[in-house]
Design an enzyme around this catalytic site. Structure first.
Site, PDB file in Angstrom:
ATOM      1  N   GLY A  14      -5.500-108.949  17.970  1.00 33.50           N
ATOM      2  CA  GLY A  14      -4.369-109.228  17.077  1.00 33.50           C
ATOM      3  C   GLY A  14      -4.725-110.086  15.732  1.00 33.50           C
ATOM      4  O   GLY A  14      -3.740-110.239  15.038  1.00 33.50           O
ATOM      5  N   ASP A  15      -5.920-110.523  15.843  1.00 30.21           N
ATOM      6  CA  ASP A  15      -6.500-111.346  14.554  1.00 30.21           C
ATOM      7  C   ASP A  15      -7.792-110.991  14.228  1.00 30.21           C
ATOM      8  O   ASP A  15      -8.618-111.985  14.052  1.00 30.21           O
ATOM      9  CB  ASP A  15      -5.795-112.798  14.500  1.00 30.21           C
ATOM     10  CG  ASP A  15      -5.936-113.416  13.251  1.00 30.21           C
ATOM     11  OD1 ASP A  15      -6.062-112.685  12.033  1.00 30.21           O
ATOM     12  OD2 ASP A  15      -6.172-114.646  13.202  1.00 30.21           O
ATOM     13  N   LEU A  16      -8.038-109.935  14.305  1.00 32.11           N
ATOM     14  CA  LEU A  16      -9.712-109.694  14.479  1.00 32.11           C
ATOM     15  C   LEU A  16     -10.315-109.209  13.229  1.00 32.11           C
ATOM     16  O   LEU A  16     -10.931-108.201  12.816  1.00 32.11           O
ATOM     17  CB  LEU A  16      -9.812-108.511  15.489  1.00 32.11           C
ATOM     18  CG  LEU A  16     -11.426-108.082  16.057  1.00 32.11           C
ATOM     19  CD1 LEU A  16     -11.893-109.487  16.546  1.00 32.11           C
ATOM     20  CD2 LEU A  16     -11.439-106.831  16.781  1.00 32.11           C
ATOM     21  N   ASN A  35     -14.045-113.702  13.030  1.00 30.35           N
ATOM     22  CA  ASN A  35     -13.441-114.112  14.127  1.00 30.35           C
ATOM     23  C   ASN A  35     -14.321-113.293  15.235  1.00 30.35           C
ATOM     24  O   ASN A  35     -14.114-113.196  16.643  1.00 30.35           O
ATOM     25  CB  ASN A  35     -12.104-113.758  14.907  1.00 30.35           C
ATOM     26  CG  ASN A  35     -11.180-114.975  14.366  1.00 30.35           C
ATOM     27  OD1 ASN A  35     -11.639-116.002  13.744  1.00 30.35           O
ATOM     28  ND2 ASN A  35      -9.923-114.509  14.089  1.00 30.35           N
TER      29      ASN A  35
END
Length: 287
Positions: free
Chosen positions: A192-194, A198
């Site tokens: 979801g926030d790749l 990250n």
């Protein structure tokens, strides 16, 4: 440091030998803690005096646990958490290599294929410091429009980072989303926030951190990897396709999936990302 050491000891039930501050991210501070037996841990904690954010570390801990239930999932173990701190296994990074990228592609595909019960999640989400509505939905276009685009579009407009004309352009994307979304896919278990920051490289793949995990469209994670660049992204994608081939037309949908993280960036960092939002919205419509 004493309060951080005491909190880590309480959350893990282990004796803490040392804590080293590593800087900050958004409103929380980052630390490396070392247990008495030499085990290193990574810690996020709100500083004294900061009211914190209701459910933020809970969302990350639950998301990591959920992602970790997939086969070969590339996430760190959660050692403990409460509303003020999150303690994770330490990840020692390695330089990226083509071989690690291929392994990561297979890992990411396996994580996505673990699936989800719906689009959304059973916990209230966050992306960075911003709340994220995870109310479950049965269809992805509805979920993406109502819970991933509109809230951040409104927030960006309210803070003056987008003009009324900018908002109307993005609304054109929402009006056409059923046509732009491609063939229906089942909900995937996504990070979801790749973005590339990250992804922590290992000799045999990668570990992904700071998730905004939920049941979503698997193309979203791959589009986010492309947004700010990832070493050996072609190797990652090729390996991913060997395990879970992407649907026809996926390249044309990359801008659609990048619109959400770019709107989040406008909300966090202001109009510096406005041009990227507008160019991405136009590219999504051209598709």
């Amino acid at each position: 440091m004493q309060s951080v050491a005491a909190r880590v000891a309480e959350l893990t039930g282990r004796e803490v030998a040392a804590v080293t501050e590593m800087g900050s991210s958004h409103r929380w501070r980052l630390y490396r803690a070392e247990l008495a037996d030499g085990t290193p841990l990574f810690v996020k904690a709100f500083p004294d005096g900061d009211p914190g954010a209701d459910g933020l570390f809970r969302a990350e801990a639950l998301g990591l646990d959920w992602l970790g239930r997939s086969f070969g999932s590339p996430v760190p173990d959660v050692a403990g958490w409460d509303d003020r701190a999150l303690v994770l296994a330490w990840v020692e990074e390695r330089p990226p290599t083509p071989e690690a990228a291929e392994r990561f592609g297979h890992q990411l595909a396996a994580m996505h294929l673990a699936g989800a019960d719906s689009f959304g999640a059973s916990w209230n989400g966050y992306i960075g410091p911003l709340p994220m509505d995870n109310t479950p939905r049965s269809t992805w276009p509805e979920f993406y429009a109502e819970q991933r685009i509109l809230p951040y579009l409104r927030r960006a407009a309210d803070r003056g980072a987008l003009t009324p004309a900018d908002v109307r352009l993005v609304e054109k994307v929402l009006a056409a989303i059923d046509d732009l979304a491609g063939d229906p896919e089942p909900p995937a278990r996504i990070h979801g926030d790749l973005w590339n920051g990250n992804v922590l490289w290992q000799d045999d793949g990668a570990v992904v951190v700071d998730p905004a995990a939920h049941g979503g469209h698997r193309e979203a994670d791959l589009a986010m990897l492309a947004l700010f660049g990832l070493p050996y992204l072609d190797r990652v994608r090729d390996a991913y396709n060997e395990t879970a081939p992407l649907g026809a037309g996926w390249r044309a949908r990359v801008p659609l999936h990048q619109l959400h993280p770019l709107l989040v960036h406008v909300c966090l960092f202001g109009a510096a990302y406005r041009t990227m939002v507008l160019e991405t919205a136009r590219a999504a419509l051209r598709a």
